[in-house]
Design a protein around this motif. Sequence first.
Motif, PDB file in Angstrom:
ATOM      1  N   GLN A 194      44.635  42.311  38.458  1.00  0.00           N
ATOM      2  CA  GLN A 194      44.736  41.599  37.176  1.00  0.00           C
ATOM      3  C   GLN A 194      44.729  40.072  37.347  1.00  0.00           C
ATOM      4  OE1 GLN A 194      44.664  43.618  34.366  1.00  0.00           O
ATOM      5  NE2 GLN A 194      44.387  45.184  35.938  1.00  0.00           N
ATOM      6  N   ILE A 195      44.027  39.597  38.373  1.00  0.00           N
ATOM      7  CA  ILE A 195      43.866  38.151  38.562  1.00  0.00           C
ATOM      8  C   ILE A 195      42.580  37.726  37.863  1.00  0.00           C
ATOM      9  CG2 ILE A 195      43.554  36.288  40.230  1.00  0.00           C
ATOM     10  CD1 ILE A 195      45.037  38.018  42.286  1.00  0.00           C
ATOM     11  N   PRO A 196      42.663  36.938  36.801  1.00  0.00           N
ATOM     12  CA  PRO A 196      41.439  36.519  36.106  1.00  0.00           C
ATOM     13  C   PRO A 196      40.597  35.590  36.976  1.00  0.00           C
ATOM     14  CG  PRO A 196      43.337  35.363  35.228  1.00  0.00           C
ATOM     15  CD  PRO A 196      43.873  36.385  36.190  1.00  0.00           C
ATOM     16  N   ILE A 197      39.276  35.785  36.912  1.00  0.00           N
ATOM     17  CA  ILE A 197      38.351  34.963  37.685  1.00  0.00           C
ATOM     18  C   ILE A 197      37.358  34.310  36.728  1.00  0.00           C
ATOM     19  CG2 ILE A 197      36.628  34.898  39.527  1.00  0.00           C
ATOM     20  CD1 ILE A 197      37.890  37.421  40.693  1.00  0.00           C
ATOM     21  N   VAL A 198      37.307  32.993  36.761  1.00  0.00           N
ATOM     22  CA  VAL A 198      36.370  32.228  35.939  1.00  0.00           C
ATOM     23  C   VAL A 198      35.212  31.793  36.816  1.00  0.00           C
ATOM     24  CG1 VAL A 198      36.038  30.115  34.587  1.00  0.00           C
ATOM     25  CG2 VAL A 198      38.151  31.449  34.341  1.00  0.00           C
ATOM     26  N   LEU A 199      33.993  31.973  36.317  1.00  0.00           N
ATOM     27  CA  LEU A 199      32.791  31.636  37.061  1.00  0.00           C
ATOM     28  C   LEU A 199      32.113  30.406  36.458  1.00  0.00           C
ATOM     29  CD1 LEU A 199      31.149  33.063  39.449  1.00  0.00           C
ATOM     30  CD2 LEU A 199      29.548  33.721  37.643  1.00  0.00           C
ATOM     31  N   VAL A 200      31.848  29.408  37.291  1.00  0.00           N
ATOM     32  CA  VAL A 200      31.055  28.242  36.888  1.00  0.00           C
ATOM     33  C   VAL A 200      29.949  28.074  37.923  1.00  0.00           C
ATOM     34  CG1 VAL A 200      33.044  27.101  35.815  1.00  0.00           C
ATOM     35  CG2 VAL A 200      32.469  26.584  38.187  1.00  0.00           C
ATOM     36  N   LEU A 257      46.050  26.142  31.664  1.00  0.00           N
ATOM     37  CA  LEU A 257      46.602  25.997  30.321  1.00  0.00           C
ATOM     38  C   LEU A 257      46.424  27.264  29.499  1.00  0.00           C
ATOM     39  CD1 LEU A 257      45.329  22.373  29.615  1.00  0.00           C
ATOM     40  CD2 LEU A 257      47.711  23.062  29.979  1.00  0.00           C
ATOM     41  N   ALA A 258      45.273  27.909  29.624  1.00  0.00           N
ATOM     42  CA  ALA A 258      44.998  29.108  28.837  1.00  0.00           C
ATOM     43  C   ALA A 258      45.913  30.260  29.219  1.00  0.00           C
ATOM     44  CB  ALA A 258      43.534  29.519  29.014  1.00  0.00           C
ATOM     45  N   LEU A 259      46.301  30.333  30.490  1.00  0.00           N
ATOM     46  CA  LEU A 259      47.190  31.407  30.935  1.00  0.00           C
ATOM     47  C   LEU A 259      48.561  31.322  30.282  1.00  0.00           C
ATOM     48  CD1 LEU A 259      46.240  31.643  34.718  1.00  0.00           C
ATOM     49  CD2 LEU A 259      45.982  33.448  33.000  1.00  0.00           C
ATOM     50  N   GLN A 260      48.892  30.171  29.720  1.00  0.00           N
ATOM     51  CA  GLN A 260      50.157  30.048  28.991  1.00  0.00           C
ATOM     52  C   GLN A 260      50.068  30.704  27.616  1.00  0.00           C
ATOM     53  OE1 GLN A 260      52.331  26.095  30.173  1.00  0.00           O
ATOM     54  NE2 GLN A 260      50.182  25.601  29.811  1.00  0.00           N
ATOM     55  N   GLN A 314      25.745  41.636  37.504  1.00  0.00           N
ATOM     56  CA  GLN A 314      26.793  42.471  38.100  1.00  0.00           C
ATOM     57  C   GLN A 314      28.165  41.816  37.949  1.00  0.00           C
ATOM     58  OE1 GLN A 314      26.522  43.032  42.351  1.00  0.00           O
ATOM     59  NE2 GLN A 314      27.928  44.772  42.354  1.00  0.00           N
ATOM     60  N   LEU A 315      28.245  40.504  38.155  1.00  0.00           N
ATOM     61  CA  LEU A 315      29.523  39.808  38.046  1.00  0.00           C
ATOM     62  C   LEU A 315      30.079  39.883  36.631  1.00  0.00           C
ATOM     63  CD1 LEU A 315      28.661  36.648  40.185  1.00  0.00           C
ATOM     64  CD2 LEU A 315      29.916  38.683  40.912  1.00  0.00           C
ATOM     65  N   LYS A 316      29.182  39.768  35.639  1.00  0.00           N
ATOM     66  CA  LYS A 316      29.619  39.870  34.251  1.00  0.00           C
ATOM     67  C   LYS A 316      30.163  41.259  33.971  1.00  0.00           C
ATOM     68  CE  LYS A 316      29.452  38.004  29.991  1.00  0.00           C
ATOM     69  NZ  LYS A 316      30.039  36.702  29.590  1.00  0.00           N
ATOM     70  N   GLU A 317      29.470  42.287  34.472  1.00  0.00           N
ATOM     71  CA  GLU A 317      29.910  43.665  34.257  1.00  0.00           C
ATOM     72  C   GLU A 317      31.228  43.951  34.971  1.00  0.00           C
ATOM     73  OE1 GLU A 317      26.510  45.818  35.592  1.00  0.00           O
ATOM     74  OE2 GLU A 317      25.399  45.547  33.704  1.00  0.00           O
ATOM     75  N   MET A 318      31.480  43.277  36.087  1.00  0.00           N
ATOM     76  CA  MET A 318      32.738  43.461  36.812  1.00  0.00           C
ATOM     77  C   MET A 318      33.925  42.896  36.036  1.00  0.00           C
ATOM     78  SD  MET A 318      31.594  42.566  40.746  1.00  0.00           S
ATOM     79  CE  MET A 318      33.232  42.845  41.456  1.00  0.00           C
ATOM     80  N   GLY A 319      33.658  41.925  35.162  1.00  0.00           N
ATOM     81  CA  GLY A 319      34.733  41.367  34.356  1.00  0.00           C
ATOM     82  C   GLY A 319      35.032  39.906  34.600  1.00  0.00           C
ATOM     83  N   LEU A 320      34.128  39.197  35.299  1.00  0.00           N
ATOM     84  CA  LEU A 320      34.340  37.761  35.492  1.00  0.00           C
ATOM     85  C   LEU A 320      34.139  37.019  34.166  1.00  0.00           C
ATOM     86  CD1 LEU A 320      34.035  38.686  38.479  1.00  0.00           C
ATOM     87  CD2 LEU A 320      33.031  36.452  38.932  1.00  0.00           C
ATOM     88  N   ILE A 321      34.865  35.949  33.997  1.00  0.00           N
ATOM     89  CA  ILE A 321      34.798  35.127  32.787  1.00  0.00           C
ATOM     90  C   ILE A 321      33.778  34.017  33.020  1.00  0.00           C
ATOM     91  CG2 ILE A 321      36.099  33.573  31.274  1.00  0.00           C
ATOM     92  CD1 ILE A 321      38.640  35.194  32.234  1.00  0.00           C
ATOM     93  N   ARG A 332      39.618  39.162  27.606  1.00  0.00           N
ATOM     94  CA  ARG A 332      38.826  38.905  26.403  1.00  0.00           C
ATOM     95  C   ARG A 332      39.309  37.652  25.685  1.00  0.00           C
ATOM     96  NH1 ARG A 332      39.477  44.727  23.740  1.00  0.00           N
ATOM     97  NH2 ARG A 332      41.541  44.309  24.626  1.00  0.00           N
ATOM     98  N   GLN A 333      40.620  37.479  25.632  1.00  0.00           N
ATOM     99  CA  GLN A 333      41.168  36.278  25.008  1.00  0.00           C
ATOM    100  C   GLN A 333      40.820  35.045  25.841  1.00  0.00           C
ATOM    101  OE1 GLN A 333      42.662  36.041  22.077  1.00  0.00           O
ATOM    102  NE2 GLN A 333      43.088  33.845  22.221  1.00  0.00           N
ATOM    103  N   LEU A 334      40.932  35.176  27.153  1.00  0.00           N
ATOM    104  CA  LEU A 334      40.592  34.050  28.027  1.00  0.00           C
ATOM    105  C   LEU A 334      39.117  33.687  27.892  1.00  0.00           C
ATOM    106  CD1 LEU A 334      42.569  35.023  31.272  1.00  0.00           C
ATOM    107  CD2 LEU A 334      43.129  33.207  29.647  1.00  0.00           C
ATOM    108  N   GLN A 335      38.249  34.693  27.782  1.00  0.00           N
ATOM    109  CA  GLN A 335      36.821  34.414  27.627  1.00  0.00           C
ATOM    110  C   GLN A 335      36.539  33.573  26.384  1.00  0.00           C
ATOM    111  OE1 GLN A 335      33.711  35.549  29.634  1.00  0.00           O
ATOM    112  NE2 GLN A 335      33.419  33.662  28.471  1.00  0.00           N
TER     113      GLN A 335
END
Length: 323
Positions: A257-263, A306-309, A283-290, A315-318
């Motif tokens: 449950q560690i969120p991963i953001v991709l840039v 900040l968003a994790l607060q 594939q990364l999108k399907e895995m659940g990366l933001i 889905r909310q983070l996205q």
Amino acid sequence: MKKIIVITTGGTIAMSENKDSQGVKPRDPKILESTLPMLSHYGDVHMEHLFNMPSPHITPHEMYRIAKEAQQYLDQPEVAGVVVTHGTDTLEETAYFLDLVINSKKPVVVTGAMRSLNELGADGPYNLVNAVRVAGDERAADFGTLVVFNDEIHPAKTVTKTHTSNVATFQSPALGPIGLITKKEIIFHRTLHREKLLPLHSPVHQVVLIKAAAGMDSSLIEWTIEKKVDGLVIEAFGQGNLPPAMLPGIQKALDRQIPIVLVSRCYNGVVQDTYEYEGGGKQLKEMGLIFSNGINGQKARIKLMLALQKSCDPRQLQSYFQI
């Protein structure tokens, strides 16, 4: 005249060069008060010395302190705008932090210097004068936090430091500045849309930024999992692609449950789920990366903190990382 508050936090703009050692180091923060006679031509300027730190020493906690102080001043009806002086190395991160948390339509302007006060061609006083001018301009209202440097006005979201020593270091790749400053006027080229505001709290979540390179594996990701970080930001190749050897670590982080953001590590363009090969964006999108667009890795890290607060739900983070 409009009341403008200048909050000083240190950086090269408040430093001087030792002629013997040729090293640049912090001086008395009140040294910037020598610019007040110049600033008084453009507003009723009051200067507060919050702290005096080189910008590599700045952490999200100091960013919170700056934001809280700025918000308190902006809440006062007689204050028209706030200027923050800051070192350039992490200036873009602090500016973006302020942009995300300050709830005011009044201008907030961040500036600094590439040359210390006693160096030939010192740019600090000139940048500070221009920052005060922009902070007092009603057209800058509701633009969020702006960065003023070298006669240009940049949004906090897009600006980045592009050169180690040039006075024109701050640029907004692809989009360019939103305005220019001349001796006689301030010219805005376009308007800005504010992002969703996030809570003004001192960040408590640990987020790690990892830059992808050819042949990387999961070692760094495994290390972050062992350290029990709260989130990851990965700077991927191109449109958002990674070496296949990084995928096991990514899946392990997602399972915990560690969120991963991709840039993207590119400073132009956006990440997309285009490529369908192993490690490709699809594939990364399907895995659940933001997928995050419009900001670089260091700013995505600030935003995720900040968003994790607000939420840990992917889905909310996205929703916070849309353009």
